[in-house]
Scaffold this motif. Structure first.
Motif, PDB file in Angstrom:
ATOM      1  N   GLN A 172       0.828  -1.206   0.000  1.00  0.00           N
ATOM      2  CA  GLN A 172       0.000   0.000   0.000  1.00  0.00           C
ATOM      3  C   GLN A 172       0.863   1.257   0.000  1.00  0.00           C
ATOM      4  O   GLN A 172       0.569   2.234  -0.714  1.00  0.00           O
ATOM      5  CB  GLN A 172      -0.915  -0.001   1.228  1.00  0.00           C
ATOM      6  CG  GLN A 172      -1.864   1.193   1.290  1.00  0.00           C
ATOM      7  CD  GLN A 172      -2.541   1.309   2.637  1.00  0.00           C
ATOM      8  OE1 GLN A 172      -1.901   1.135   3.681  1.00  0.00           O
ATOM      9  NE2 GLN A 172      -3.830   1.604   2.641  1.00  0.00           N
ATOM     10  N   LEU A 173       1.934   1.249   0.796  1.00  0.00           N
ATOM     11  CA  LEU A 173       2.813   2.421   0.836  1.00  0.00           C
ATOM     12  C   LEU A 173       3.463   2.675  -0.518  1.00  0.00           C
ATOM     13  O   LEU A 173       3.549   3.819  -0.979  1.00  0.00           O
ATOM     14  CB  LEU A 173       3.887   2.220   1.910  1.00  0.00           C
ATOM     15  CG  LEU A 173       3.413   2.221   3.365  1.00  0.00           C
ATOM     16  CD1 LEU A 173       4.574   1.861   4.281  1.00  0.00           C
ATOM     17  CD2 LEU A 173       2.847   3.578   3.735  1.00  0.00           C
ATOM     18  N   VAL A 174       3.948   1.622  -1.161  1.00  0.00           N
ATOM     19  CA  VAL A 174       4.572   1.781  -2.473  1.00  0.00           C
ATOM     20  C   VAL A 174       3.548   2.270  -3.494  1.00  0.00           C
ATOM     21  O   VAL A 174       3.832   3.164  -4.295  1.00  0.00           O
ATOM     22  CB  VAL A 174       5.211   0.456  -2.925  1.00  0.00           C
ATOM     23  CG1 VAL A 174       5.754   0.578  -4.342  1.00  0.00           C
ATOM     24  CG2 VAL A 174       6.330   0.045  -1.971  1.00  0.00           C
ATOM     25  N   ALA A 175       2.349   1.674  -3.477  1.00  0.00           N
ATOM     26  CA  ALA A 175       1.312   2.094  -4.413  1.00  0.00           C
ATOM     27  C   ALA A 175       0.916   3.545  -4.191  1.00  0.00           C
ATOM     28  O   ALA A 175       0.715   4.308  -5.146  1.00  0.00           O
ATOM     29  CB  ALA A 175       0.092   1.182  -4.284  1.00  0.00           C
ATOM     30  N   ARG A 176       0.821   3.946  -2.932  1.00  0.00           N
ATOM     31  CA  ARG A 176       0.487   5.335  -2.644  1.00  0.00           C
ATOM     32  C   ARG A 176       1.579   6.269  -3.147  1.00  0.00           C
ATOM     33  O   ARG A 176       1.290   7.365  -3.639  1.00  0.00           O
ATOM     34  CB  ARG A 176       0.290   5.508  -1.140  1.00  0.00           C
ATOM     35  CG  ARG A 176      -0.182   6.894  -0.723  1.00  0.00           C
ATOM     36  CD  ARG A 176      -0.259   6.972   0.791  1.00  0.00           C
ATOM     37  NE  ARG A 176      -1.188   5.982   1.330  1.00  0.00           N
ATOM     38  CZ  ARG A 176      -1.282   5.711   2.629  1.00  0.00           C
ATOM     39  NH1 ARG A 176      -0.495   6.314   3.505  1.00  0.00           N
ATOM     40  NH2 ARG A 176      -2.155   4.815   3.050  1.00  0.00           N
ATOM     41  N   GLY A 177       2.836   5.855  -3.011  1.00  0.00           N
ATOM     42  CA  GLY A 177       3.918   6.677  -3.539  1.00  0.00           C
ATOM     43  C   GLY A 177       3.851   6.833  -5.049  1.00  0.00           C
ATOM     44  O   GLY A 177       4.271   7.851  -5.598  1.00  0.00           O
ATOM     45  N   LEU A 178       3.313   5.817  -5.731  1.00  0.00           N
ATOM     46  CA  LEU A 178       3.129   5.883  -7.178  1.00  0.00           C
ATOM     47  C   LEU A 178       1.779   6.485  -7.561  1.00  0.00           C
ATOM     48  O   LEU A 178       1.395   6.431  -8.734  1.00  0.00           O
ATOM     49  CB  LEU A 178       3.258   4.480  -7.777  1.00  0.00           C
ATOM     50  CG  LEU A 178       4.610   3.795  -7.599  1.00  0.00           C
ATOM     51  CD1 LEU A 178       4.589   2.406  -8.231  1.00  0.00           C
ATOM     52  CD2 LEU A 178       5.722   4.631  -8.200  1.00  0.00           C
ATOM     53  N   ARG A 179       1.062   6.991  -6.557  1.00  0.00           N
ATOM     54  CA  ARG A 179      -0.232   7.657  -6.762  1.00  0.00           C
ATOM     55  C   ARG A 179      -1.283   6.692  -7.309  1.00  0.00           C
ATOM     56  O   ARG A 179      -2.002   6.990  -8.245  1.00  0.00           O
ATOM     57  CB  ARG A 179      -0.081   8.879  -7.675  1.00  0.00           C
ATOM     58  CG  ARG A 179       0.800   9.960  -7.075  1.00  0.00           C
ATOM     59  CD  ARG A 179       0.875  11.173  -7.956  1.00  0.00           C
ATOM     60  NE  ARG A 179       1.508  10.867  -9.229  1.00  0.00           N
ATOM     61  CZ  ARG A 179       2.823  10.775  -9.403  1.00  0.00           C
ATOM     62  NH1 ARG A 179       3.639  10.961  -8.386  1.00  0.00           N
ATOM     63  NH2 ARG A 179       3.314  10.512 -10.591  1.00  0.00           N
ATOM     64  N   LEU A 187       8.372  -3.041  -7.185  1.00  0.00           N
ATOM     65  CA  LEU A 187       9.118  -2.292  -6.175  1.00  0.00           C
ATOM     66  C   LEU A 187       8.878  -2.858  -4.783  1.00  0.00           C
ATOM     67  O   LEU A 187       9.791  -2.871  -3.944  1.00  0.00           O
ATOM     68  CB  LEU A 187       8.713  -0.818  -6.218  1.00  0.00           C
ATOM     69  CG  LEU A 187       9.156  -0.029  -7.460  1.00  0.00           C
ATOM     70  CD1 LEU A 187       8.677   1.408  -7.382  1.00  0.00           C
ATOM     71  CD2 LEU A 187      10.672  -0.073  -7.618  1.00  0.00           C
ATOM     72  N   GLU A 188       7.660  -3.312  -4.516  1.00  0.00           N
ATOM     73  CA  GLU A 188       7.385  -3.924  -3.211  1.00  0.00           C
ATOM     74  C   GLU A 188       8.221  -5.173  -3.001  1.00  0.00           C
ATOM     75  O   GLU A 188       8.768  -5.400  -1.918  1.00  0.00           O
ATOM     76  CB  GLU A 188       5.886  -4.243  -3.121  1.00  0.00           C
ATOM     77  CG  GLU A 188       5.438  -4.748  -1.769  1.00  0.00           C
ATOM     78  CD  GLU A 188       5.429  -6.262  -1.692  1.00  0.00           C
ATOM     79  OE1 GLU A 188       5.713  -6.808  -0.603  1.00  0.00           O
ATOM     80  OE2 GLU A 188       5.171  -6.910  -2.720  1.00  0.00           O
ATOM     81  N   GLY A 204      12.355   8.634 -10.522  1.00  0.00           N
ATOM     82  CA  GLY A 204      11.353   9.326  -9.715  1.00  0.00           C
ATOM     83  C   GLY A 204      10.375   8.364  -9.084  1.00  0.00           C
ATOM     84  O   GLY A 204       9.987   8.526  -7.918  1.00  0.00           O
ATOM     85  N   GLU A 205       9.973   7.341  -9.819  1.00  0.00           N
ATOM     86  CA  GLU A 205       9.043   6.361  -9.261  1.00  0.00           C
ATOM     87  C   GLU A 205       9.698   5.536  -8.159  1.00  0.00           C
ATOM     88  O   GLU A 205       9.061   5.221  -7.153  1.00  0.00           O
ATOM     89  CB  GLU A 205       8.520   5.461 -10.378  1.00  0.00           C
ATOM     90  CG  GLU A 205       7.562   6.179 -11.325  1.00  0.00           C
ATOM     91  CD  GLU A 205       7.156   5.314 -12.493  1.00  0.00           C
ATOM     92  OE1 GLU A 205       7.886   4.340 -12.784  1.00  0.00           O
ATOM     93  OE2 GLU A 205       6.130   5.614 -13.120  1.00  0.00           O
ATOM     94  N   VAL A 206      10.961   5.184  -8.339  1.00  0.00           N
ATOM     95  CA  VAL A 206      11.671   4.455  -7.282  1.00  0.00           C
ATOM     96  C   VAL A 206      11.786   5.322  -6.031  1.00  0.00           C
ATOM     97  O   VAL A 206      11.573   4.852  -4.899  1.00  0.00           O
ATOM     98  CB  VAL A 206      13.063   4.019  -7.774  1.00  0.00           C
ATOM     99  CG1 VAL A 206      13.877   3.428  -6.625  1.00  0.00           C
ATOM    100  CG2 VAL A 206      12.935   3.001  -8.897  1.00  0.00           C
ATOM    101  N   ARG A 207      12.110   6.584  -6.236  1.00  0.00           N
ATOM    102  CA  ARG A 207      12.245   7.488  -5.088  1.00  0.00           C
ATOM    103  C   ARG A 207      10.910   7.680  -4.364  1.00  0.00           C
ATOM    104  O   ARG A 207      10.851   7.601  -3.137  1.00  0.00           O
ATOM    105  CB  ARG A 207      12.782   8.842  -5.560  1.00  0.00           C
ATOM    106  CG  ARG A 207      12.996   9.846  -4.430  1.00  0.00           C
ATOM    107  CD  ARG A 207      13.616  11.138  -4.921  1.00  0.00           C
ATOM    108  NE  ARG A 207      12.747  11.815  -5.883  1.00  0.00           N
ATOM    109  CZ  ARG A 207      12.973  11.859  -7.192  1.00  0.00           C
ATOM    110  NH1 ARG A 207      14.042  11.259  -7.695  1.00  0.00           N
ATOM    111  NH2 ARG A 207      12.151  12.495  -8.001  1.00  0.00           N
ATOM    112  N   GLU A 208       9.839   7.904  -5.122  1.00  0.00           N
ATOM    113  CA  GLU A 208       8.545   8.126  -4.485  1.00  0.00           C
ATOM    114  C   GLU A 208       7.988   6.844  -3.872  1.00  0.00           C
ATOM    115  O   GLU A 208       7.304   6.890  -2.851  1.00  0.00           O
ATOM    116  CB  GLU A 208       7.554   8.674  -5.526  1.00  0.00           C
ATOM    117  CG  GLU A 208       7.895  10.057  -6.041  1.00  0.00           C
ATOM    118  CD  GLU A 208       7.901  11.102  -4.939  1.00  0.00           C
ATOM    119  OE1 GLU A 208       7.076  10.979  -4.021  1.00  0.00           O
ATOM    120  OE2 GLU A 208       8.738  12.023  -4.991  1.00  0.00           O
ATOM    121  N   GLY A 209       8.254   5.702  -4.494  1.00  0.00           N
ATOM    122  CA  GLY A 209       7.698   4.462  -3.989  1.00  0.00           C
ATOM    123  C   GLY A 209       8.442   3.871  -2.806  1.00  0.00           C
ATOM    124  O   GLY A 209       7.830   3.225  -1.936  1.00  0.00           O
TER     125      GLY A 209
END
Length: 374
Positions: free
Chosen positions: A82-89, A141-142, A208-213
């Motif tokens: 959930q945290l990774v998905a939220r980081g990827l919006r 990423l998860e 950017g996706e790795v950083r946000e996720g």
């Protein structure tokens, strides 16, 4: 002088190209074949007694402990997802995430290869969220976060605690790190030599996706904490399996062996989860002086306990199938008479596809669904 009539030749049907016997099937099932070969070699070498002995030692208390550990690791795994998905919006409620993670664990344990459950939840979450690429990347990423935690913990354990591979790890740690740095430098150089527009867009988006996720302030601490708890749960399950199998080795002795077993479990070369784990554990226990047969027994018990911990996924599958059979109430407004049937057809097809057994799910917003086929 009249020209001669043109002679028409009937085209000969093309002869079918001979297919290579079983080439595609072999590539598809190479992991299962390898797992069967490893398991068969172990049973031929050590006999079936180690397998039966491990199964006989499992009692009700042990199964309840496995279910309890499974609840903890699954909830924290779903939270990490959930945290990774939220980081990827991408929207992903925790409750559906836990249910779908259980379903993925069961499919990973029940289907060959050990990764089809993760493919499962990645595709359906992406489809339900309306962004397949980000849905798949969230699962990737998860899982990468878990591998990073295992790598860091495993390196620390194998470098410090006595184990059959400590000397080898110390010998090859520095060259391996330098080789990895060299490979990374080469990859970066290749990327830098590409066209500026192409390089800038794809590279910036990926980083950017790795950083946000994984590395953002919102996701990073939770991802690190959940990964630590999940890894501790897997190690605890291994220690429980060792105690059930009759091993009296201390936790400090079992930790390096557990790391080796977890690394072997990451290889997609198994059948129902069995294969490399048993082979590596047998070798590690034998090299540590604990007996190869004891290692196989521990690995078998661990496999059974892991499978039992994933059994709530069966309940999720049945519940989603039953819900799909009952149908879903429509919350959307009724279409007006001037709406073409072409716009309604995709919704009908989605509704029909959602009732396929057993891979079905509630196609509500943000809820991961299971694909009709994997």
């Amino acid at each position: 002088m009249t020209p001669e009539p043109e002679q028409r030749t009937t085209p000969q049907p093309k002869q079918p190209t001979p297919r290579r016997f079983g080439s595609r099937a072999l590539r598809t099932h190479i992991g299962t074949i390898a797992g069967v070969a490893i398991l068969g070699a172990l049973l031929w070498r050590l006999g079936t007694g180690v397998l039966l002995d491990g199964l006989r030692r499992i009692d009700t208390v042990t199964l309840l402990v496995a279910l309890g550990i499974g609840v903890v690791t699954t909830v924290f795994s779903a939270w990490r997802w959930q945290l990774v998905a939220r980081g990827l919006r991408i929207r992903l409620p925790l409750g559906p995430a836990v249910a779908d993670y259980y379903r993925a664990l069961f499919l990973n344990a029940a289907l060959p290869g050990g990764v089809l459950g993760d493919v499962h939840r990645a595709v359906r979450h992406g489809q339900s969220a309306g962004d397949l690429r980000r849905g798949v990347k969230a699962v990737v990423l998860e899982r990468v976060a878990g591998q990073i935690a295992l790598t860091v913990f495993g390196a620390a354990v194998l470098l410090t605690l006595p184990s059959p591979v400590r000397d080898d790890v110390r010998t090859f740690a520095a060259p391996t790190a330098l080789a990895a740095a060299g490979v990374l430098a080469v990859l970066l150089a290749v990327r830098m030599n590409r066209a500026a527009a192409r390089r800038g867009g794809a590279l910036r988006r990926g980083l950017g996706e790795v950083r946000e996720g994984l590395l953002s302030r919102q996701a990073g601490p939770g991802v690190a904490l959940s990964s630590a708890v999940i890894l501790a749960g897997h190690v605890a399950m291994f220690v429980v399996a060792a105690r059930v199998a009759g091993s009296a080795a201390s936790v400090a002795v079992l930790l390096p062996l557990a790391v080796l077993a977890l690394v072997a479990m990451g290889l997609p070369l198994n059948v129902g989860g069995f294969g490399p784990r048993e082979g590596v554990t047998a070798w590690a226990f034998g090299a540590a002086g604990l007996g190869a047969s004891s290692g196989v027994t521990v690995a078998v018990v661990y496999g059974v306990l892991s499978f039992v911990a994933s059994l709530p996924g069966v309940v999720v599958l049945v519940a989603r199938w039953y819900t799909g059979l009952r149908g879903y109430p429509s919350t959307a407004p009724e279409p007006s008479a001037d709406v073409s049937s072409a716009k309604i057809a995709p919704n009908d097809s989605v509704r029909l596809a959602s009732s396929s057994f057993p891979f079905s799910a509630d196609p509500r917003e943000g809820r991961p669904m299971t694909p009709d086929s994997v």
